[in-house]
Design an enzyme around this catalytic site. Structure first.
Site, PDB file in Angstrom:
ATOM      1  N   ASP A  75      83.576  34.138  28.699  1.00 49.11           N
ATOM      2  CA  ASP A  75      83.979  33.373  29.891  1.00 49.11           C
ATOM      3  C   ASP A  75      83.047  32.200  30.186  1.00 49.11           C
ATOM      4  OD1 ASP A  75      85.942  35.240  30.197  1.00 49.11           O
ATOM      5  OD2 ASP A  75      84.941  36.340  31.814  1.00 49.11           O
TER       6      ASP A  75
HETATM    7  P1  NAP Z   1      82.406  38.077  28.806  1.00 54.88           P
HETATM    8  O1  NAP Z   1      83.219  36.920  29.222  1.00 54.88           O
HETATM    9  O2  NAP Z   1      82.596  39.363  29.499  1.00 54.88           O
HETATM   10  O3  NAP Z   1      82.665  38.261  27.230  1.00 54.88           O
HETATM   11  C1  NAP Z   1      81.934  39.160  26.477  1.00 54.88           C
HETATM   12  C2  NAP Z   1      82.496  39.132  25.081  1.00 54.88           C
HETATM   13  O4  NAP Z   1      81.608  39.913  24.293  1.00 54.88           O
HETATM   14  C3  NAP Z   1      83.869  39.749  24.928  1.00 54.88           C
HETATM   15  O5  NAP Z   1      84.854  38.754  24.817  1.00 54.88           O
HETATM   16  C4  NAP Z   1      83.778  40.647  23.697  1.00 54.88           C
HETATM   17  O6  NAP Z   1      84.694  40.188  22.703  1.00 54.88           O
HETATM   18  C5  NAP Z   1      82.351  40.446  23.205  1.00 54.88           C
HETATM   19  N1  NAP Z   1      81.696  41.712  22.832  1.00 54.88           N
HETATM   20  C6  NAP Z   1      81.746  42.904  23.436  1.00 54.88           C
HETATM   21  N2  NAP Z   1      81.030  43.817  22.772  1.00 54.88           N
HETATM   22  C7  NAP Z   1      80.513  43.174  21.703  1.00 54.88           C
HETATM   23  C8  NAP Z   1      79.678  43.579  20.623  1.00 54.88           C
HETATM   24  N3  NAP Z   1      79.233  44.839  20.505  1.00 54.88           N
HETATM   25  N4  NAP Z   1      79.337  42.651  19.698  1.00 54.88           N
HETATM   26  C9  NAP Z   1      79.791  41.375  19.784  1.00 54.88           C
HETATM   27  N5  NAP Z   1      80.575  40.945  20.791  1.00 54.88           N
HETATM   28  C10 NAP Z   1      80.938  41.829  21.748  1.00 54.88           C
HETATM   29  O7  NAP Z   1      80.840  37.757  28.871  1.00 54.88           O
HETATM   30  P2  NAP Z   1      80.078  36.465  29.423  1.00 54.88           P
HETATM   31  O8  NAP Z   1      80.513  35.247  28.699  1.00 54.88           O
HETATM   32  O9  NAP Z   1      78.649  36.866  29.429  1.00 54.88           O
HETATM   33  O10 NAP Z   1      80.601  36.286  30.899  1.00 54.88           O
HETATM   34  C11 NAP Z   1      80.265  37.156  31.938  1.00 54.88           C
HETATM   35  C12 NAP Z   1      81.484  37.466  32.751  1.00 54.88           C
HETATM   36  O11 NAP Z   1      81.176  38.591  33.564  1.00 54.88           O
HETATM   37  C13 NAP Z   1      81.862  36.338  33.674  1.00 54.88           C
HETATM   38  O12 NAP Z   1      83.258  36.305  33.851  1.00 54.88           O
HETATM   39  C14 NAP Z   1      81.150  36.750  34.978  1.00 54.88           C
HETATM   40  O13 NAP Z   1      81.717  36.176  36.121  1.00 54.88           O
HETATM   41  C15 NAP Z   1      81.349  38.236  34.936  1.00 54.88           C
HETATM   42  N6  NAP Z   1      80.381  39.019  35.706  1.00 54.88           N
HETATM   43  C16 NAP Z   1      79.093  38.584  35.775  1.00 54.88           C
HETATM   44  C17 NAP Z   1      78.173  39.297  36.512  1.00 54.88           C
HETATM   45  C18 NAP Z   1      76.771  38.761  36.640  1.00 54.88           C
HETATM   46  O14 NAP Z   1      76.164  38.900  37.692  1.00 54.88           O
HETATM   47  N7  NAP Z   1      76.224  38.184  35.577  1.00 54.88           N
HETATM   48  C19 NAP Z   1      78.560  40.510  37.113  1.00 54.88           C
HETATM   49  C20 NAP Z   1      79.885  40.971  36.974  1.00 54.88           C
HETATM   50  C21 NAP Z   1      80.779  40.186  36.267  1.00 54.88           C
HETATM   51  P3  NAP Z   1      85.232  41.194  21.570  1.00 54.88           P
HETATM   52  O15 NAP Z   1      85.864  42.330  22.305  1.00 54.88           O
HETATM   53  O16 NAP Z   1      86.183  40.396  20.770  1.00 54.88           O
HETATM   54  O17 NAP Z   1      84.025  41.630  20.809  1.00 54.88           O
END
Ligand code: NAP
Length: 421
Positions: A346
């Site tokens: 994201d």
């Molecule tokens: P993300 O959008 O959640 O994407 C994580 C990606 O990691 C997934 O698309 C997944 O794709 C891949 N993944 C999962 N396990 C994996 C593994 N073992 N090896 C390789 N890839 C793996 O993560 P982000 O870009 O860090 O974004 C964070 C999101 O979480 C945002 O939408 C944010 O708003 C939200 N959020 C953030 C917080 C905070 O405070 N930081 C708290 C709650 C929510 P595959 O399944 O294809 O592997």
């Protein structure tokens, strides 16, 4: 906490140490496993802590009311009412937030909205305030007190139901702030200056963090709370599905990396899941040894809690001055040879800039697509937290490196050291 517990134990008003001991044992039995959750589950665990804190505040407030009524001066009754209202709504609100983050079957993760929702919510809040006002004027009306608990309990559920997607972290920190404020109110009721100070600290820092996070996601507070953020996910997905992507092997990735002079690594939730930070450190070492400039782009909401990436990278001893905030590194991407995205999704999604119907529209992202080559390590085409397609993966300059983050980074490191040797 230890000081507070020992201070309380020395207090002369304690009648029965047996009850205190039972409380301590029960707290430890629940607290120890709670403290041992995986790092990726810390946000929902934090929400549970807020829920327990808020429940405690509500119970203490209730006990104080029934002990003192009807001789409660108006100021004290006003503070006590605020304590119970904030405590009750934080209790159910935090439970809802924890359940959403844990992806339980209920409540749904996506925002649930309906017509007149804000009106209904404001009605609940107004009702609670009216009951509080009556009790301030007539504390002898003890039959009304349960309403002061139950209306905010329902309000807490209604407050969180329309919130979902990427707004959850902001809400957690807002609930943290409510829990702190209710504890400060409890300090007034119990005449404990320590509680007032600790609660006010918690309340204000939680509030400031929420504002910072809202800013980082380019959303106003009212938008987070009343916007029904993320409900149009279905419309934003499904457009790019049929397009092919280019993929590469660890060997190819290693040779592209070794030809680069500037590399930006963008870690995300997938790196945390795979616990790949130590392998990332090895990759950092292997690249810097070749004279390549390696920096890390840190998005404020990457992962699942504020500072998630900073903590993981610090654990792997990656020099802190190599961690760049989003605003700083974004200017560098056009001069960057390779942006290596490790388990982030994201926070790199260009739809946030252009697709108005996207649930993350308006959220500032790391501009990895502006780098000469983008390489993305993830297991497949799975979506991220917001549940949407990422157009980045279909761009000409993007190479997908399919595999678990730890294994894939490890394989690149092996290729690099094989090549060096
Ligand atoms: P993300 O959008 O959640 O994407 C994580 C990606 O990691 C997934 O698309 C997944 O794709 C891949 N993944 C999962 N396990 C994996 C593994 N073992 N090896 C390789 N890839 C793996 O993560 P982000 O870009 O860090 O974004 C964070 C999101 O979480 C945002 O939408 C944010 O708003 C939200 N959020 C953030 C917080 C905070 O405070 N930081 C708290 C709650 C929510 P595959 O399944 O294809 O592997």
């Amino acid at each position: 906490m230890a000081l507070a517990i020992f201070g309380t134990l020395l207090y002369h008003g304690i009648v029965d140490y047996k009850l205190v001991a039972i409380g301590l044992v029960l707290g430890a039995v629940i607290g120890v496993p709670l403290g041992n959750v995986a790092m990726t589950a810390v946000p929902q665990r934090t929400a549970l802590s807020h829920a327990f804190g808020a429940l405690c505040v509500t119970l203490v407030g209730t006990a104080e009311f029934y002990l003192r009524a009807p001789d409660i001066p108006p100021f004290m009754m006003a503070v006590l009412s605020l304590e119970v209202i904030l405590g009750s709504l934080t209790f159910t609100g935090s439970l809802m937030a924890a359940a959403k983050l844990q992806e339980l079957r209920w409540p749904p993760q996506r925002p649930v909205t309906y017509k007149g929702q804000n009106f209904v919510n404001l009605t609940f809040l107004s009702l609670a305030i009216i009951v509080a006002a009556i009790l301030v004027l007539h504390p002898e009306q003890t039959r009304l007190f349960p309403a002061l608990i139950f209306i905010p309990l329902i309000f807490g559920v209604m407050l969180i139901i329309p919130i979902g997607g990427a707004d959850m972290p902001t809400v957690i920190s807002l609930l943290n702030s409510y829990a702190g404020l209710s504890a400060a109110m409890m300090g007034f009721v119990l005449n404990s200056k320590l509680l007032i100070i600790a609660g006010a600290l918690d309340g204000s820092s939680g509030f400031i963090l929420s504002v910072i996070m809202s800013k980082a996601m380019n959303r106003s507070f009212t938008n987070v709370l009343f916007g029904g953020f993320g409900q149009i996910q279905a419309a934003a997905t499904g457009q790019e599905e049929a397009k092919p992507v280019k993929s590469a092997t660890a060997e190819e990735a290693a040779s592209i990396l070794s030809a680069a002079s500037r590399v930006a690594i963008v870690p995300g939730y997938g790196m945390a899941v795979a616990q790949a930070q130590h392998k990332v450190r090895e990759l950092y070492d292997a690249l810097t040894k070749r004279g390549i400039d390696v920096r890390f782009g840190i998005h404020p909401v990457a992962g699942r809690m504020p500072g998630h990436m900073n903590v993981l990278l610090a654990e792997a001893d990656i020099p802190y001055d190599k961690l760049m905030e989003m605003d700083v590194i974004n200017g560098d991407f056009p001069q960057t040879d390779v942006a290596l995205v490790i388990g982030a999704n994201d926070v790199t999604n260009p739809a946030a800039r252009t697709v108005q119907s996207s649930p993350i529209y308006g959220m500032p992202i790391l501009d990895v697509d502006k780098a000469r080559t983008v390489m993305v390590i993830k297991r497949g085409m799975g979506a991220g937290f917001a549940g949407i397609e990422n157009p980045l993966y279909y761009l000409d300059g993007t190479l997908m490196l399919f595999g678990d983050a730890k294994n894939f980074v490890g394989a690149i490191v092996r290729e690099l050291s094989g090549g060096a040797g």
